[in-house]
Design an enzyme around this catalytic site. Structure first.
Site, PDB file in Angstrom:
ATOM      1  N   ARG A  46      46.551-134.669  23.238  1.00 45.48           N
ATOM      2  CA  ARG A  46      47.965-134.300  23.324  1.00 45.48           C
ATOM      3  C   ARG A  46      48.834-135.535  23.591  1.00 45.48           C
ATOM      4  NH1 ARG A  46      48.466-129.800  27.641  1.00 45.48           N
ATOM      5  NH2 ARG A  46      47.246-131.479  28.568  1.00 45.48           N
ATOM      6  N   ARG A  47      48.331-136.440  24.486  1.00 46.23           N
ATOM      7  CA  ARG A  47      49.121-137.607  24.908  1.00 46.23           C
ATOM      8  C   ARG A  47      48.364-138.898  24.607  1.00 46.23           C
ATOM      9  NH1 ARG A  47      49.052-135.606  30.897  1.00 46.23           N
ATOM     10  NH2 ARG A  47      47.080-134.821  30.080  1.00 46.23           N
ATOM     11  N   LYS A 107      35.265-120.722  25.800  1.00 42.83           N
ATOM     12  CA  LYS A 107      34.875-119.312  26.053  1.00 42.83           C
ATOM     13  C   LYS A 107      36.064-118.374  25.965  1.00 42.83           C
ATOM     14  CE  LYS A 107      35.374-121.598  30.088  1.00 42.83           C
ATOM     15  NZ  LYS A 107      34.727-122.675  30.800  1.00 42.83           N
ATOM     16  N   GLU A 131      27.018-123.258  23.040  1.00 38.80           N
ATOM     17  CA  GLU A 131      26.184-123.226  24.257  1.00 38.80           C
ATOM     18  C   GLU A 131      26.989-123.594  25.506  1.00 38.80           C
ATOM     19  OE1 GLU A 131      22.509-122.552  24.430  1.00 38.80           O
ATOM     20  OE2 GLU A 131      23.428-122.214  26.375  1.00 38.80           O
ATOM     21  N   GLY A 189      36.590-131.542  38.708  1.00 38.33           N
ATOM     22  CA  GLY A 189      36.574-131.241  37.262  1.00 38.33           C
ATOM     23  C   GLY A 189      35.931-129.912  36.931  1.00 38.33           C
ATOM     24  N   GLU A 192      39.414-124.729  35.563  1.00 39.74           N
ATOM     25  CA  GLU A 192      40.132-124.733  34.289  1.00 39.74           C
ATOM     26  C   GLU A 192      41.495-125.391  34.481  1.00 39.74           C
ATOM     27  OE1 GLU A 192      38.726-123.511  31.300  1.00 39.74           O
ATOM     28  OE2 GLU A 192      37.038-123.615  32.647  1.00 39.74           O
ATOM     29  N   ASP A 203      37.754-116.340  33.612  1.00 40.12           N
ATOM     30  CA  ASP A 203      36.734-117.227  33.040  1.00 40.12           C
ATOM     31  C   ASP A 203      35.361-116.543  33.052  1.00 40.12           C
ATOM     32  OD1 ASP A 203      35.887-120.167  32.331  1.00 40.12           O
ATOM     33  OD2 ASP A 203      34.543-119.547  33.937  1.00 40.12           O
ATOM     34  N   LYS A 207      32.955-115.211  29.873  1.00 40.38           N
ATOM     35  CA  LYS A 207      31.524-115.535  29.750  1.00 40.38           C
ATOM     36  C   LYS A 207      30.687-114.260  29.697  1.00 40.38           C
ATOM     37  CE  LYS A 207      32.118-119.971  32.064  1.00 40.38           C
ATOM     38  NZ  LYS A 207      32.251-120.630  33.373  1.00 40.38           N
TER      39      LYS A 207
HETATM   40  P1  NDP Z   1      40.868-130.766  30.019  1.00 39.78           P
HETATM   41  O1  NDP Z   1      42.141-130.091  30.371  1.00 39.78           O
HETATM   42  O2  NDP Z   1      40.299-131.756  30.955  1.00 39.78           O
HETATM   43  O3  NDP Z   1      41.007-131.479  28.588  1.00 39.78           O
HETATM   44  C1  NDP Z   1      41.669-130.880  27.514  1.00 39.78           C
HETATM   45  C2  NDP Z   1      41.862-131.902  26.399  1.00 39.78           C
HETATM   46  O4  NDP Z   1      42.498-131.280  25.303  1.00 39.78           O
HETATM   47  C3  NDP Z   1      42.722-133.093  26.796  1.00 39.78           C
HETATM   48  O5  NDP Z   1      42.189-134.271  26.257  1.00 39.78           O
HETATM   49  C4  NDP Z   1      44.069-132.788  26.130  1.00 39.78           C
HETATM   50  O6  NDP Z   1      44.775-133.936  25.719  1.00 39.78           O
HETATM   51  C5  NDP Z   1      43.622-132.053  24.899  1.00 39.78           C
HETATM   52  N1  NDP Z   1      44.645-131.153  24.374  1.00 39.78           N
HETATM   53  C6  NDP Z   1      45.276-130.144  25.030  1.00 39.78           C
HETATM   54  N2  NDP Z   1      46.143-129.536  24.200  1.00 39.78           N
HETATM   55  C7  NDP Z   1      46.084-130.197  23.015  1.00 39.78           C
HETATM   56  C8  NDP Z   1      46.751-130.071  21.780  1.00 39.78           C
HETATM   57  N3  NDP Z   1      47.673-129.124  21.581  1.00 39.78           N
HETATM   58  N4  NDP Z   1      46.416-130.912  20.783  1.00 39.78           N
HETATM   59  C9  NDP Z   1      45.497-131.880  20.968  1.00 39.78           C
HETATM   60  N5  NDP Z   1      44.817-132.051  22.122  1.00 39.78           N
HETATM   61  C10 NDP Z   1      45.112-131.213  23.133  1.00 39.78           C
HETATM   62  O7  NDP Z   1      39.813-129.591  29.738  1.00 39.78           O
HETATM   63  P2  NDP Z   1      38.246-129.590  29.961  1.00 39.78           P
HETATM   64  O8  NDP Z   1      37.653-130.806  29.346  1.00 39.78           O
HETATM   65  O9  NDP Z   1      37.925-129.278  31.374  1.00 39.78           O
HETATM   66  O10 NDP Z   1      37.811-128.276  29.136  1.00 39.78           O
HETATM   67  C11 NDP Z   1      37.808-128.293  27.735  1.00 39.78           C
HETATM   68  C12 NDP Z   1      37.162-127.013  27.219  1.00 39.78           C
HETATM   69  O11 NDP Z   1      35.836-126.923  27.727  1.00 39.78           O
HETATM   70  C13 NDP Z   1      37.849-125.720  27.664  1.00 39.78           C
HETATM   71  O12 NDP Z   1      37.679-124.755  26.653  1.00 39.78           O
HETATM   72  C14 NDP Z   1      37.047-125.311  28.894  1.00 39.78           C
HETATM   73  O13 NDP Z   1      37.109-123.932  29.135  1.00 39.78           O
HETATM   74  C15 NDP Z   1      35.659-125.704  28.440  1.00 39.78           C
HETATM   75  N6  NDP Z   1      34.711-125.949  29.512  1.00 39.78           N
HETATM   76  C16 NDP Z   1      35.036-126.773  30.553  1.00 39.78           C
HETATM   77  C17 NDP Z   1      34.114-127.010  31.549  1.00 39.78           C
HETATM   78  C18 NDP Z   1      34.421-127.877  32.713  1.00 39.78           C
HETATM   79  O14 NDP Z   1      33.588-127.930  33.639  1.00 39.78           O
HETATM   80  N7  NDP Z   1      35.530-128.582  32.733  1.00 39.78           N
HETATM   81  C19 NDP Z   1      32.780-126.389  31.494  1.00 39.78           C
HETATM   82  C20 NDP Z   1      32.546-125.565  30.345  1.00 39.78           C
HETATM   83  C21 NDP Z   1      33.490-125.357  29.393  1.00 39.78           C
HETATM   84  P3  NDP Z   1      45.327-135.005  26.804  1.00 39.78           P
HETATM   85  O15 NDP Z   1      44.093-135.669  27.346  1.00 39.78           O
HETATM   86  O16 NDP Z   1      46.151-135.939  26.017  1.00 39.78           O
HETATM   87  O17 NDP Z   1      46.062-134.204  27.826  1.00 39.78           O
HETATM   88  N1  HSE Z   2      35.999-123.498  35.136  1.00 39.74           N
HETATM   89  C1  HSE Z   2      34.670-123.206  34.751  1.00 39.74           C
HETATM   90  C2  HSE Z   2      33.844-122.947  35.981  1.00 39.74           C
HETATM   91  C3  HSE Z   2      34.081-124.348  33.969  1.00 39.74           C
HETATM   92  O1  HSE Z   2      34.303-123.252  37.087  1.00 39.74           O
HETATM   93  O2  HSE Z   2      32.746-122.417  35.864  1.00 39.74           O
HETATM   94  C4  HSE Z   2      32.729-124.029  33.405  1.00 39.74           C
HETATM   95  O3  HSE Z   2      32.812-123.075  32.398  1.00 39.74           O
END
Ligand code: NDP
Ligand code: HSE
Length: 434
Positions: A46-47, A107, A131, A189, A192, A203, A207
């Site tokens: 996004r940024r 998810k 997965e 981290g 969400e 969430d 799942k």
């Molecule tokens: P983050 O919020 O840390 O990262 C999201 C990323 O997506 C950022 O890089 C952001 O860009 C980018 N983004 C957001 N909106 C847009 C857009 N419109 N266009 C382009 N890029 C965009 O999320 P997570 O990494 O924590 O999670 C990502 C996915 O993984 C989610 O679906 C989450 O549910 C899933 N997940 C997360 C887990 C966790 O432990 N964190 C575990 C399991 C699944 P920018 O960096 O520029 O802001």
């Molecule tokens: N927010 C989610 C959790 C990330 O705490 O379990 C993993 O899906």
């Protein structure tokens, strides 16, 4: 050397940045395992100016045009770690229809509208792997969608949200407050982007829908899941659980069985519950997840590991990436969605469990008998009652035998209107053997 597999990475946050690091650090092994190198065609964010720490890629690889990246002719596989419903659905449907394999951790989207993704995958003849969407690093979906396909799964029970498990474990172990524990989970981290999804159970419900769909060969969506979060769990509930030899966990329970009319059906529920400290799930602390799968022939299987966090989730993403890359090189596609059973959803009112109800009552003669009469009137049998007087009032804690959710709800509704009942302080389900 075989032509590289070109990957579009959508998102470079907690999970995406770890995917980039692992792709770089394990490049040689991944190439050997796949039979071709993986190359990053681009990373959509996004940024552009955001500080992402030390990443082994140059600035030229980043773009703010995810759809443009997905559509590029030199992209074979799309890895989506952005999250949310739109615009992620548009990107992934576009990729799948164009025959590009998709790996996603999303998810929320799978539970909201998995059908669109599966249909697009079938249309484009592409792989859809996810997965990482359930239980982070734990290999759980592959066993459900492959290893157990010769068996019949009848129940899946587990802790599938790391953030709420972190919070409840901290409240239980150290007496930490809810807000303080949530802040720590966010810093690590686990949470969400909007932690409401974690603490209100959305969430875990997403799942649960994904797990039930795979386990019971039925399309189950987020709206089919009964959901309650942990925001109303108080320090007093935690103490009360301790006094009973229990701890409180946010559970996801998916089961297959006959409904009230004897029709084979599926029930999925997410809610906090007391479980005995001797229960195997009681010892699952921190942001760990654990899931029991019960199958007719296999019996009980337990899956345990890190359910959240950048690196554990990236591990699952890369496992999927290796699988879809191998499939592309071999010119094959994994088995498509299995939803042939199309079972109906059993209403929450038919769920049967035990309950812990805490009431503030006037400490007068006949109050206990009146309260007991309300339980009896709805066919809810009382297992134990504990009363602690405090002047004019008393705290009454009632634990029931197994009863239906509908019977318990009717009981609580009538108790609210009972003279001398000042407040229903809490109603918690009790799972596991007493
Ligand atoms: P983050 O919020 O840390 O990262 C999201 C990323 O997506 C950022 O890089 C952001 O860009 C980018 N983004 C957001 N909106 C847009 C857009 N419109 N266009 C382009 N890029 C965009 O999320 P997570 O990494 O924590 O999670 C990502 C996915 O993984 C989610 O679906 C989450 O549910 C899933 N997940 C997360 C887990 C966790 O432990 N964190 C575990 C399991 C699944 P920018 O960096 O520029 O802001
Ligand atoms: N927010 C989610 C959790 C990330 O705490 O379990 C993993 O899906």
């Amino acid at each position: 050397m075989t032509k590289p597999v070109r990957v579009a990475l959508l998102g470079c946050g907690t999970v995406g940045a770890e995917v980039v690091r692992l792709l770089h650090d394990q490049a040689a092994d991944l190439t050997a395992r796949i039979g071709a190198p993986i190359e990053l065609a681009g990373i959509a964010v996004r940024r552009l100016g955001r500080d992402r720490g030390a990443l082994p890629v140059g600035p030229a690889v980043f773009t703010t045009d995810p759809l443009g990246l997905v559509k590029r002719d030199d992209v074979d596989v799309v890895v989506e770690v952005v999250g949310g419903i739109e615009p992620a659905r548009t990107w992934l449907v576009e990729a799948l229809r164009a025959g590009k394999s998709v790996v996603t951790a999303n998810k929320a989207l799978l539970a909201e509208d998995g059908a669109s993704l599966h249909d697009a995958a079938a249309e484009g003849g592409a792989d859809l792997y996810y997965e990482a969407a359930v239980a982070g690093a734990i290999p759980l979906l592959r066993p459900l969608r492959e290893s157990l396909h010769g068996d019949s799964v009848n129940r899946v029970t587990g802790i599938v949200n790391g953030t709420t498990n972190y919070i409840l474990s901290a409240m239980d172990a150290t007496g930490a407050g809810f807000a303080e524990a949530l802040e720590q989970a966010t810093e690590l981290g686990y949470a969400e982007a909007d932690p409401t999804a974690d603490v209100e159970g959305f969430d875990a419900a997403a799942k649960g829908a994904i797990l039930a769909s795979l386990a019971f060969h039925t399309r189950v969506g987020a709206a089919d899941v009964h959901r309650e979060g942990i925001t109303e769990v108080t320090a007093a509930d935690v103490a009360s659980a301790k006094a009973m030899g229990c701890t409180i966990k946010l559970l996801c329970i998916a089961s297959r069985g006959p409904d009230a009319a004897g029709v084979d059906s599926v029930s999925v529920r997410v809610h906090p519950a007391m479980i005995p400290r001797t229960h195997p799930l009681a010892g699952v602390g921190d942001a760990f997840n654990a899931v029991f799968v019960e199958a007719r022939a296999a019996g009980q299987l337990m899956f345990y590991g890190r359910g959240a966090g950048g690196a554990p989730t990236a591990s699952a993403v890369l496992g999927d990436l290796v699988a879809v890359a191998r499939n592309r090189l071999a010119g094959v596609r994994a088995a498509s969605e299995s939803a042939y059973a199309a079972l109906p959803i059993r209403p929450m009112g038919e769920a049967v469990t035990r309950y812990h109800i805490s009431l503030d009552v006037a400490d007068r003669a006949g109050v206990l008998a009146a309260v007991a009469g309300v339980f009896a009137g709805h066919g809810v049998s009382i297992a134990t009652v504990r009363q602690s007087g405090r002047g004019e009032d008393a705290e009454l804690v009632v634990v029931t035998h197994r009863a239906s959710d509908a019977a318990l709800a009717a009981t609580v509704a009538e108790l609210r209107d009972l003279e001398h009942v000042r407040a229903i302080v809490s109603v918690l389900r009790v799972e596991g053997e007493p």
